[in-house]
Motif scaffolding. Sequence first.
Motif, PDB file in Angstrom:
ATOM      1  N   ARG A 118      38.337  38.700  40.049  1.00 58.51           N
ATOM      2  CA  ARG A 118      39.101  37.847  40.296  1.00 58.51           C
ATOM      3  C   ARG A 118      38.764  36.726  41.818  1.00 58.51           C
ATOM      4  N   SER A 119      38.844  35.954  41.383  1.00 58.17           N
ATOM      5  CA  SER A 119      38.222  35.541  43.464  1.00 58.17           C
ATOM      6  C   SER A 119      39.220  35.890  44.732  1.00 58.17           C
ATOM      7  N   TYR A 127      33.357  33.059  39.611  1.00 59.69           N
ATOM      8  CA  TYR A 127      34.538  33.745  38.760  1.00 59.69           C
ATOM      9  C   TYR A 127      35.783  33.196  38.067  1.00 59.69           C
ATOM     10  N   ALA A 151      41.900  34.184  44.907  1.00 64.57           N
ATOM     11  CA  ALA A 151      43.086  33.787  44.927  1.00 64.57           C
ATOM     12  C   ALA A 151      43.756  33.991  45.362  1.00 64.57           C
ATOM     13  N   ASP A 152      43.786  34.942  46.403  1.00 67.98           N
ATOM     14  CA  ASP A 152      45.204  35.872  47.284  1.00 67.98           C
ATOM     15  C   ASP A 152      45.519  34.930  48.142  1.00 67.98           C
TER      16      ASP A 152
END
Length: 116
Positions: free
Chosen positions: A111-112, A46, A115-116
């Motif tokens: 978005r990876s 990503y 990443a959240d």
Amino acid sequence: MSALVIATAAMAAVCVTPAGGQSPNRDRKEHTVIILADTYFPDTVYAAIGDNLRFVNESAEAHVVSAVAPAWTTGIIAPGTEIVIGIASWMEGAFYGNGDRAFRGEISFERSPLAD
């Protein structure tokens, strides 16, 4: 293809402009993909346009990473060496090992999920 060779004790690093790719960018994030005997780790990168992608060949064989549409290639990556490429806007999508498509990786501009 121009190359800057940086030798280290155990491994040589080569910064290249891949055929059809862009030069590495020293000011951007770097992502690493390990080339194993029959897979890439991780198999999905990503990234953002302009980031760098480092391919590290930990397999016992020389390896070529390439994509078909649009076409780009790293050229030959010898065992125990690595190549760094810059990620261009058109490089999103699948890449394959040694031209036989036996295993696959992918560059994603999403978005990876981690990443959240």
